[in-house]
Scaffold this motif. Structure first.
Motif, short mmCIF file in Angstrom:
data_model
loop_
_atom_site.label_atom_id
_atom_site.label_comp_id
_atom_site.label_asym_id
_atom_site.label_seq_id
_atom_site.Cartn_x
_atom_site.Cartn_y
_atom_site.Cartn_z
N VAL A 52 0.87 -1.17 0.00
CA VAL A 52 0.00 0.00 0.00
C VAL A 52 0.91 1.22 0.00
N PRO A 53 0.82 2.06 -1.02
CA PRO A 53 1.69 3.24 -1.06
C PRO A 53 1.34 4.23 0.05
N MET A 54 2.37 4.70 0.74
CA MET A 54 2.23 5.72 1.78
C MET A 54 3.33 6.74 1.55
N GLN A 55 3.16 7.92 2.14
CA GLN A 55 4.17 8.97 2.02
C GLN A 55 4.60 9.43 3.39
N ILE A 56 5.91 9.65 3.52
CA ILE A 56 6.46 10.19 4.76
C ILE A 56 5.93 11.61 4.91
N GLY A 57 5.66 12.01 6.15
CA GLY A 57 5.13 13.34 6.43
C GLY A 57 6.15 14.45 6.26
N ASP A 58 6.07 15.46 7.12
CA ASP A 58 6.89 16.66 6.97
C ASP A 58 8.30 16.57 7.54
N ALA A 59 8.61 15.50 8.25
CA ALA A 59 9.93 15.38 8.87
C ALA A 59 10.63 14.11 8.37
N PRO A 60 11.96 14.12 8.32
CA PRO A 60 12.68 12.90 7.94
C PRO A 60 12.33 11.77 8.91
N ALA A 61 12.36 10.53 8.40
CA ALA A 61 11.99 9.38 9.23
C ALA A 61 13.01 8.26 9.04
N PRO A 62 13.55 7.72 10.14
CA PRO A 62 14.49 6.61 10.00
C PRO A 62 13.78 5.31 9.64
N LEU A 63 14.41 4.55 8.75
CA LEU A 63 13.98 3.19 8.41
C LEU A 63 14.92 2.29 9.19
N VAL A 64 14.37 1.52 10.15
CA VAL A 64 15.20 0.70 11.04
C VAL A 64 14.98 -0.78 10.78
N PRO A 79 11.27 13.84 3.85
CA PRO A 79 9.86 14.22 3.84
C PRO A 79 9.26 14.05 2.45
N GLY A 80 8.07 13.48 2.39
CA GLY A 80 7.39 13.25 1.13
C GLY A 80 7.81 11.99 0.40
N ALA A 81 8.81 11.26 0.93
CA ALA A 81 9.29 10.04 0.26
C ALA A 81 8.20 8.99 0.21
N SER A 82 8.21 8.23 -0.85
CA SER A 82 7.26 7.13 -1.04
C SER A 82 7.73 5.92 -0.26
N PHE A 83 6.78 5.17 0.31
CA PHE A 83 7.08 3.97 1.09
C PHE A 83 5.99 2.95 0.79
N GLU A 84 6.39 1.70 0.57
CA GLU A 84 5.43 0.62 0.30
C GLU A 84 5.14 -0.11 1.60
N ALA A 85 3.98 0.15 2.19
CA ALA A 85 3.60 -0.48 3.46
C ALA A 85 3.11 -1.90 3.22
N LEU A 86 3.62 -2.84 4.03
CA LEU A 86 3.21 -4.24 3.94
C LEU A 86 2.53 -4.72 5.21
N ASP A 87 2.80 -4.08 6.34
CA ASP A 87 2.21 -4.45 7.62
C ASP A 87 2.14 -3.20 8.48
N VAL A 88 0.94 -2.82 8.91
CA VAL A 88 0.75 -1.60 9.69
C VAL A 88 0.17 -1.97 11.05
N THR A 89 0.83 -1.49 12.11
CA THR A 89 0.30 -1.67 13.46
C THR A 89 0.05 -0.28 14.04
#
Length: 112
Positions: A52-64, A79-89
């Motif tokens: 499911v395509p999602m976008q990072i919000g207004d601040a940088p976000a670490p991918l861990v 910010p604004g980067a595209s991310f493919e969500a596979l599991d959301v909690t």
């Protein structure tokens, strides 16, 4: 059951042929319980997910790599980067930048 013609797109591709080398955590979007749907021909897991395509919000976000070791940062998503969500909690989103990775967890609060 009939044999597939050699011109069929899956001819000779499917089968349990022996052990598969498991990639390093944080590379392919692959867990023991879940994988990106594009990895289905290469890896056998319990479930596959269509991203499911999602976008990072207004601040940088670490991918861990792990929610338990948040200082193990693979990359920082702008910010604004595209991310493919596979599991959301409630707290985390597991996913990837694409079917070949990298993959990991982003805090749920990083998305609008």
């Amino acid at each position: 059951m009939s044999d597939l013609p050699s011109s069929h797109p899956h001819a000779g591709q499917i089968g349990l042929t022996g052990p598969v080398v498991w990639p390093e955590k944080g590379t392919l979007p692959l867990r023991r319980d879940l994988a990106h749907i594009d990895l289905a021909p290469r890896f056998l897991v319990a479930n596959y997910a269509v991203p499911v395509p999602m976008q990072i919000g207004d601040a940088p976000a670490p991918l861990v790599r792990s929610t338990l070791e948040e200082d193990d940062v693979i990359t920082t998503l702008e910010p604004g980067a595209s991310f493919e969500a596979l599991d959301v909690t409630g707290s985390w989103v597991w996913g990837c930048l694409g079917p070949e990775g990298p993959s990991g967890y982003v805090r749920r609060s990083a998305f609008p």
